[in-house]
Scaffold this motif. Sequence first.
Motif, PDB file in Angstrom:
ATOM      1  N   VAL A 151      13.071  77.768  39.329  1.00  0.00           N
ATOM      2  CA  VAL A 151      12.869  76.099  40.079  1.00  0.00           C
ATOM      3  C   VAL A 151      11.347  75.538  39.757  1.00  0.00           C
ATOM      4  CG1 VAL A 151      12.595  75.646  42.801  1.00  0.00           C
ATOM      5  CG2 VAL A 151      14.249  77.530  42.346  1.00  0.00           C
ATOM      6  N   VAL A 152      11.957  74.229  39.716  1.00  0.00           N
ATOM      7  CA  VAL A 152      10.464  73.913  39.673  1.00  0.00           C
ATOM      8  C   VAL A 152       9.198  73.290  40.555  1.00  0.00           C
ATOM      9  CG1 VAL A 152       8.577  72.006  37.979  1.00  0.00           C
ATOM     10  CG2 VAL A 152      10.790  72.473  37.505  1.00  0.00           C
ATOM     11  N   THR A 153       7.985  73.822  40.672  1.00  0.00           N
ATOM     12  CA  THR A 153       7.342  73.142  42.197  1.00  0.00           C
ATOM     13  C   THR A 153       6.912  71.557  41.128  1.00  0.00           C
ATOM     14  OG1 THR A 153       6.881  75.852  42.878  1.00  0.00           O
ATOM     15  CG2 THR A 153       5.418  74.288  43.180  1.00  0.00           C
ATOM     16  N   LEU A 154       6.841  71.169  42.501  1.00  0.00           N
ATOM     17  CA  LEU A 154       5.948  69.881  42.324  1.00  0.00           C
ATOM     18  C   LEU A 154       5.392  69.925  44.545  1.00  0.00           C
ATOM     19  CD1 LEU A 154       5.166  66.739  42.309  1.00  0.00           C
ATOM     20  CD2 LEU A 154       7.256  66.008  43.156  1.00  0.00           C
ATOM     21  N   ASP A 155       3.809  69.889  43.566  1.00  0.00           N
ATOM     22  CA  ASP A 155       2.250  69.785  44.702  1.00  0.00           C
ATOM     23  C   ASP A 155       2.404  68.450  44.937  1.00  0.00           C
ATOM     24  OD1 ASP A 155       0.809  70.030  46.453  1.00  0.00           O
ATOM     25  OD2 ASP A 155      -0.057  71.937  45.244  1.00  0.00           O
ATOM     26  N   SER A 156       2.672  67.872  46.301  1.00  0.00           N
ATOM     27  CA  SER A 156       2.573  66.531  46.305  1.00  0.00           C
ATOM     28  C   SER A 156       0.733  66.389  46.931  1.00  0.00           C
ATOM     29  CB  SER A 156       3.171  65.958  47.232  1.00  0.00           C
ATOM     30  OG  SER A 156       3.710  66.421  49.022  1.00  0.00           O
ATOM     31  N   SER A 157       0.451  67.289  47.292  1.00  0.00           N
ATOM     32  CA  SER A 157      -1.148  67.364  48.480  1.00  0.00           C
ATOM     33  C   SER A 157      -2.238  66.677  47.676  1.00  0.00           C
ATOM     34  CB  SER A 157      -1.868  69.163  48.252  1.00  0.00           C
ATOM     35  OG  SER A 157      -1.193  69.877  48.643  1.00  0.00           O
ATOM     36  N   GLU A 158      -2.053  66.374  46.773  1.00  0.00           N
ATOM     37  CA  GLU A 158      -3.145  65.449  45.907  1.00  0.00           C
ATOM     38  C   GLU A 158      -2.127  63.340  45.812  1.00  0.00           C
ATOM     39  OE1 GLU A 158      -6.201  65.735  46.685  1.00  0.00           O
ATOM     40  OE2 GLU A 158      -5.401  68.082  46.910  1.00  0.00           O
ATOM     41  N   LEU A 159      -1.153  63.936  46.015  1.00  0.00           N
ATOM     42  CA  LEU A 159      -0.016  62.621  45.475  1.00  0.00           C
ATOM     43  C   LEU A 159       0.381  61.640  46.759  1.00  0.00           C
ATOM     44  CD1 LEU A 159       2.322  64.477  43.310  1.00  0.00           C
ATOM     45  CD2 LEU A 159      -0.370  63.090  42.422  1.00  0.00           C
TER      46      LEU A 159
ATOM     47  N   LEU B 120       9.610  70.712  46.909  1.00  0.00           N
ATOM     48  CA  LEU B 120       7.997  70.127  46.988  1.00  0.00           C
ATOM     49  C   LEU B 120       6.746  70.506  47.818  1.00  0.00           C
ATOM     50  CD1 LEU B 120       7.123  67.253  47.251  1.00  0.00           C
ATOM     51  CD2 LEU B 120       9.706  66.266  48.307  1.00  0.00           C
ATOM     52  N   THR B 121       6.111  70.961  47.117  1.00  0.00           N
ATOM     53  CA  THR B 121       5.139  71.283  48.278  1.00  0.00           C
ATOM     54  C   THR B 121       4.402  70.900  49.373  1.00  0.00           C
ATOM     55  OG1 THR B 121       3.679  72.911  46.645  1.00  0.00           O
ATOM     56  CG2 THR B 121       5.593  73.358  47.522  1.00  0.00           C
ATOM     57  N   ALA B 122       2.732  71.509  49.919  1.00  0.00           N
ATOM     58  CA  ALA B 122       2.278  70.360  50.097  1.00  0.00           C
ATOM     59  C   ALA B 122       1.123  71.205  50.879  1.00  0.00           C
ATOM     60  CB  ALA B 122       2.306  69.217  51.290  1.00  0.00           C
ATOM     61  N   SER B 123      -0.849  71.019  51.008  1.00  0.00           N
ATOM     62  CA  SER B 123      -1.545  71.939  51.479  1.00  0.00           C
ATOM     63  C   SER B 123      -0.904  72.044  52.990  1.00  0.00           C
ATOM     64  CB  SER B 123      -2.835  71.818  51.437  1.00  0.00           C
ATOM     65  OG  SER B 123      -2.795  70.552  51.746  1.00  0.00           O
ATOM     66  N   ALA B 124      -1.208  72.486  54.196  1.00  0.00           N
ATOM     67  CA  ALA B 124      -0.615  73.036  55.665  1.00  0.00           C
ATOM     68  C   ALA B 124      -1.608  71.846  55.475  1.00  0.00           C
ATOM     69  CB  ALA B 124      -1.116  73.587  56.448  1.00  0.00           C
ATOM     70  N   GLU B 125      -3.035  71.489  55.329  1.00  0.00           N
ATOM     71  CA  GLU B 125      -3.778  69.742  56.094  1.00  0.00           C
ATOM     72  C   GLU B 125      -2.555  68.444  56.006  1.00  0.00           C
ATOM     73  OE1 GLU B 125      -6.955  69.651  53.439  1.00  0.00           O
ATOM     74  OE2 GLU B 125      -7.972  68.329  55.412  1.00  0.00           O
ATOM     75  N   ALA B 126      -2.336  67.920  54.126  1.00  0.00           N
ATOM     76  CA  ALA B 126      -1.693  67.220  54.179  1.00  0.00           C
ATOM     77  C   ALA B 126      -0.459  66.953  55.138  1.00  0.00           C
ATOM     78  CB  ALA B 126      -1.197  67.060  52.318  1.00  0.00           C
ATOM     79  N   ARG B 127       0.666  68.180  55.330  1.00  0.00           N
ATOM     80  CA  ARG B 127       1.404  68.092  55.806  1.00  0.00           C
ATOM     81  C   ARG B 127       1.344  67.958  57.436  1.00  0.00           C
ATOM     82  NH1 ARG B 127       4.133  72.459  56.050  1.00  0.00           N
ATOM     83  NH2 ARG B 127       2.923  74.121  55.284  1.00  0.00           N
ATOM     84  N   LEU B 128       0.488  69.009  58.161  1.00  0.00           N
ATOM     85  CA  LEU B 128      -0.263  68.119  59.438  1.00  0.00           C
ATOM     86  C   LEU B 128      -0.569  66.806  59.036  1.00  0.00           C
ATOM     87  CD1 LEU B 128      -2.240  71.763  60.578  1.00  0.00           C
ATOM     88  CD2 LEU B 128       0.181  70.474  61.615  1.00  0.00           C
ATOM     89  N   ARG B 129      -1.527  65.688  58.551  1.00  0.00           N
ATOM     90  CA  ARG B 129      -1.636  64.869  58.632  1.00  0.00           C
ATOM     91  C   ARG B 129      -0.522  63.453  58.654  1.00  0.00           C
ATOM     92  NH1 ARG B 129      -5.210  65.172  54.564  1.00  0.00           N
ATOM     93  NH2 ARG B 129      -3.457  64.028  52.607  1.00  0.00           N
TER      94      ARG B 129
END
Length: 242
Positions: free
Chosen positions: A209-217, A161-170
């Motif tokens: 391993v399946v990547t799920l990018d949640s930056s825009e979710l 489960l990933t997200a951009s650094a910007e999303a994670r900091l926010r």
Amino acid sequence: MTQELIETVEILRPGKSLVVAIDGPSGSGKSSVSKEVARRLKLAYLDTGAMYRALTWLCLDSGTDLDDGAAVEAAAENLVLEISTSPLEDYVRVGGTDVTLAIREPAISAAVSAVATTLGARTELIRRQRELIKKHHHRMVVEGRDITTVVAPHAEVRMLLTASAEARLRRRGIQLGGSQNAEQLAAQVTLRDAKDSTVVNFTRAADGVVTLDSSELDFAQTVDAALGIVHGIVNHQALHRD
Ligand SMILES: Nc1ncnc2c1ncn2[C@@H]1O[C@H](COP(=O)(O)OP(=O)(O)OP(=O)(O)O)[C@@H](O)[C@H]1O
Ligand SMILES: Nc1ccn([C@H]2C[C@H](O)[C@@H](COP(=O)(O)O)O2)c(=O)n1
């Protein structure tokens, strides 16, 4: 049988192993998303980061030198830990003391990487994590940094489960109620990740391993996407079973 029914039967099939391993960087949403996925699938839930935090609490409480690898390893072996494995309750106790809230304090976040990069301590906590998975008959959502690769590399479902650094900091800023400035947030998110990733890889998906990018979710969309991955894999496995 309809596809949806096959999926449901498979997930509920008594005795069927269903370990959902979820890794990712700090603030990607591992704990909150994994807990909700476990709740929806009626599986047990294990927050392995809370185990590293509990050990860090013990080390700080007992005055253990975090630079002394042998002492941290000994603390891990002596750790008397009770941790919730239900997505419906949240408790962590060390030697009978309730540390559920204390382990989330910035002081623990600042010190936890020193503990988590002590290889002897990791060996002990990984052993306990595997024991807990076994105790729950391999029906559990387990989240952390090395679950897909080390703790449960044979899990039925493995997700990054990933997200951009910007999303994670926010997200972390909102979660901490706006109490932390940008520098403090970076120390708890990106700098901690940099230290932790010296011993485990949670930035790149390993094979299978399946990547799920949640930056825009948003949160609900991320949970739905994670459930979709679980259903897709379980269904695929059911259709290809001899
Ligand atoms: N997709 C999302 N969109 C918006 N907010 C989210 C999303 N996923 C999680 N969150 C929120 O972001 C915050 C951080 O999530 P969470 O604590 O689950 O991250 P984590 O990956 O477990 O972090 P850490 O490893 O540092 O414990 C929480 O407040 C959570 O509700
Ligand atoms: N499987 C794991 C889980 C956690 N860690 C480390 C990395 C973090 O700094 C710390 C706390 O985890 P969090 O509560 O932020 O998810 O524990 C690890 O190395 N391996």
